[in-house]
Write an enzyme that holds these catalytic residues in place. Structure first.
Site, PDB file in Angstrom:
ATOM      1  N   ARG A 268       0.833  -1.213   0.000  1.00 33.07           N
ATOM      2  CA  ARG A 268       0.000   0.000   0.000  1.00 33.07           C
ATOM      3  C   ARG A 268       0.863   1.256   0.000  1.00 33.07           C
ATOM      4  NH1 ARG A 268      -3.686  -3.239   4.246  1.00 33.07           N
ATOM      5  NH2 ARG A 268      -5.102  -4.157   2.707  1.00 33.07           N
ATOM      6  N   TYR A 406      -6.381  -3.052  -6.528  1.00 32.94           N
ATOM      7  CA  TYR A 406      -5.438  -3.987  -5.904  1.00 32.94           C
ATOM      8  C   TYR A 406      -4.778  -3.404  -4.653  1.00 32.94           C
ATOM      9  CZ  TYR A 406      -1.817  -2.192  -9.297  1.00 32.94           C
ATOM     10  OH  TYR A 406      -0.971  -1.447 -10.064  1.00 32.94           O
ATOM     11  N   GLU A 407      -4.129  -4.305  -3.896  1.00 35.63           N
ATOM     12  CA  GLU A 407      -3.627  -4.024  -2.536  1.00 35.63           C
ATOM     13  C   GLU A 407      -4.782  -3.717  -1.577  1.00 35.63           C
ATOM     14  OE1 GLU A 407      -0.823  -4.943  -2.300  1.00 35.63           O
ATOM     15  OE2 GLU A 407       0.438  -4.325  -3.963  1.00 35.63           O
ATOM     16  N   GLY A 408      -5.938  -4.321  -1.856  1.00 37.47           N
ATOM     17  CA  GLY A 408      -7.141  -4.040  -1.064  1.00 37.47           C
ATOM     18  C   GLY A 408      -7.886  -2.881  -1.690  1.00 37.47           C
TER      19      GLY A 408
END
Length: 601
Positions: A268, A406-408
């Site tokens: 993140r 992406y990355e949550g």
């Protein structure tokens, strides 16, 4: 010299309740000559190897992608974070942020690079045994091998721990048989190694494994056809009784979920930095086009509407730039403090990032949304040409969209960062309760009106910032009181609070960076940066006022609601500045220089 003092006083999430001084933060103007040279070498690599080949890369020329990947390895770009004794360069966390930043201009290849150096390599670096590190890291750092990260499954998106892939120990106890399906796996098409997550027996949590492609039992679908990042290999991967030696278990049984969470924190932060190169490239294209494109017998760069766009694109980029390197240095400093205290290096690096997990989520959300804003406005500056595949904006527009997923997803990250803040408060790690109670008392007291010395730079803006923090404390504090243990069910309110916190961190980072620059260079040399700080704090106040009103509507009713709304109005008010003039002055500088004017590379 960009010095940083009082490092030990800074904790993750503390920005909400603590007044930070300019000399406590790091800014990109403070990068060393070595770091700048490394960034320039990366930029030269992109200009030489990637930009001229962008269409071939997006056209699925996988042989070329692999060739470029190996060249990056030869230059040391794949081993920035890997220790020197294991084939890497052993550089600092903020240096790795800087290289991720520059790679943001590389389009699809930035995903190839990030997947390999981040989620593909770091699990081994941070959780691997000595033998695992010595066996795999030199190959990954030099680009001899490519890595992929196999976590996501068809029925498991944001709930990553719900995956169904299984690992069964063989009868002789020498290996695990891994069976399951993974999807959206970056670098899958040419990966030599996968970090694979699977459950053993009835375990609640995943276990992680290092799986070599040569182990067998691995098949794949064809390349996914995607909206953007077309030149990044993305495939479904199937494991059918894949024989993984027991010594290739990564960390301990059931520790996979913890590995995934901690590596995602790093991802993140890197994603926040990783949008910057793309933002600057789009700004540079947009300003050059605006000077070339003529309408009504003059360049469109002369028009106020275009100047406003260029200024806003630049403002938001400067803001996320300020946030990223502030947080990156905080992580680095905390890691160093833990190392001095005797902690193992790998553990210290993980703990350093974990301490600032709130800020990592903030960088990811704000950065990805800034990138989306910048590319959208870039298309608009180009007008009809922006919609053409022949112009650079079309690819940038499509490639940017994945960053919010992406990355949550950004929604998950918003809820996560507020949840972490509340959890730390409940544990006593952050004293948010006392300041929130003080703000609650202030709501029912007679307001005091302090005289602000407006002759001192940023006194007005710092007063606005102080009150914006009170607004967030008021809303968050009351939400926790009302909903207690069920606060996590109030997703809309959590996202409102997250937006308030994000804007506060962004505005404070911008003011502090600019204040530090003024101390080094004097006001006259920082006119544009001062304009940015003045404009952005007022934009932040508007976002916080809107988010606060929405949250209050879901928290309180009647007299209590009226009192909170009056408090919110008091906390978010500001004196008007002629932002049009400030933006025009900034735009004139960008147009004169024909590029984003603030970064060192």
């Amino acid at each position: 010299m960009n010095t940083v003092t009082n490092k030990k006083a800074i904790k993750g999430g503390e920005f909400l309740i603590r007044e930070t001084e300019a000399n406590e933060i790091f800014t990109p103007e403070g990068f060393s000559e070595e770091q700048v040279m490394m960034a320039q070498a990366t930029k030269d690599f992109i200009d030489t190897e990637i930009t001229p080949n962008a269409k071939k890369i997006d056209g699925h020329d996988w042989e070329l992608v692999e060739k470029i990947f190996h060249k990056a390895g030869d230059l040391g770009l794949l081993g920035i974070s890997v220790p020197e004794e294991l084939g890497g360069l052993g550089m600092s966390f903020n240096t790795s942020m800087l290289i991720a930043d520059v790679f943001g201009e590389a389009g699809s290849f930035s995903t190839t690079y990030g997947a390999h150096t981040g989620i593909g390599t770091l699990p081994i670096m941070y959780y691997g045994t000595t033998e695992q590190k010595e066996k795999y890291l030199p190959k990954l750092a030099t680009g001899e091998w490519a890595a992929a990260y196999a976590l996501t499954e068809p029925d498991a998106g944001s709930d990553a721990n719900s995956g169904k892939t299984k690992a069964v120990l063989s009868e002789d106890g020498t290996h695990y048989l891994v069976t399951g399906q993974k999807m959206w796996i970056s670098n899958a098409g040419f990966a030599d190694l996968f970090i694979v997550f699977a459950k053993i027996g009835d375990d609640k949590n995943h276990t992680a494994f290092i799986v070599e492609n040569s182990f067998g039992g691995i098949t794949m679908n064809e390349e996914e056809e995607k909206l953007g990042i077309k030149g990044s290999s993305t495939r479904q991967v199937f494991f059918t009784d894949c024989k993984v030696p027991v010594e290739n278990m990564l960390s301990e049984r059931g520790n996979g979920f913890k590995i995934a969470v901690n590596i995602l924190n790093i991802g993140r932060a890197k994603l926040g930095a990783g949008v910057l190169g793309g933002c600057r490239a789009v700004i540079n294209h947009a300003v050059k086009y605006s000077k070339e494109r003529k309408q009504f017998k003059q360049p469109i760069a002369n028009f106020g509407a275009i100047k406003q766009k260029l200024a806003q694109m630049t403002t938001k980029t400067y803001v996320i730039e300020s946030m990223c390197y502030r947080a990156g240095q905080n992580i680095e400093d905390h890691t160093e403090e833990l190392l001095v205290g005797g902690m193992d290096e790998a553990k210290a690096k993980l703990k350093g990032v974990e301490q600032f997990a709130i800020e990592c989520a903030i960088l990811k959300v704000f950065g990805s949304e800034v990138l989306d804003f910048v590319v959208d406005e870039g298309v608009q500056v180009y007008g009809g040409m922006g919609f053409s595949a022949e112009a650079p904006m079309e690819r940038a527009y499509r490639d940017a969209r994945i960053s919010r997923i992406y990355e949550g997803t950004n929604e998950i990250n918003r809820m996560l960062l507020v949840g972490m803040m509340i959890k730390r408060a409940m544990k006593g790690e952050l004293d948010i309760v006392s300041p929130a109670m003080d703000v609650a008392k202030e709501l029912t007291s007679v307001p005091s009106f302090e005289t602000i010395d407006t002759s001192i730079l940023f006194n007005v803006e710092k007063d606005i910032l102080k009150r914006l923090k009170k607004a967030a404390l008021m809303v968050a504090g009351r939400a926790v009181q009302v909903f207690e243990a069920k606060i996590n069910d109030q997703q809309e309110i959590l996202m409102n609070i997250a937006d308030m916190l994000i804007q506060i961190y962004a505005a404070e980072s911008t003011i502090l960076r600019t204040e530090k620059m003024v101390e080094d260079k004097r006001e006259e040399a920082c006119k544009e940066q001062i304009n940015i700080a003045k404009v952005f704090i007022r934009e932040a106040a508007e976002v916080i006022a809107t988010s606060g009103r929405e949250a209050i509507g879901g928290i309180a009713t009647g007299d209590e609601q009226r009192v909170m709304l009056m408090g919110l109005k008091r906390f978010t008010k500001y004196d008007l500045e002629n932002v049009h003039v400030l933006r025009r002055e900034l735009a004139d500088t960008i147009i004169e220089k024909e590029s984003y004017p603030f970064f060192v590379v």
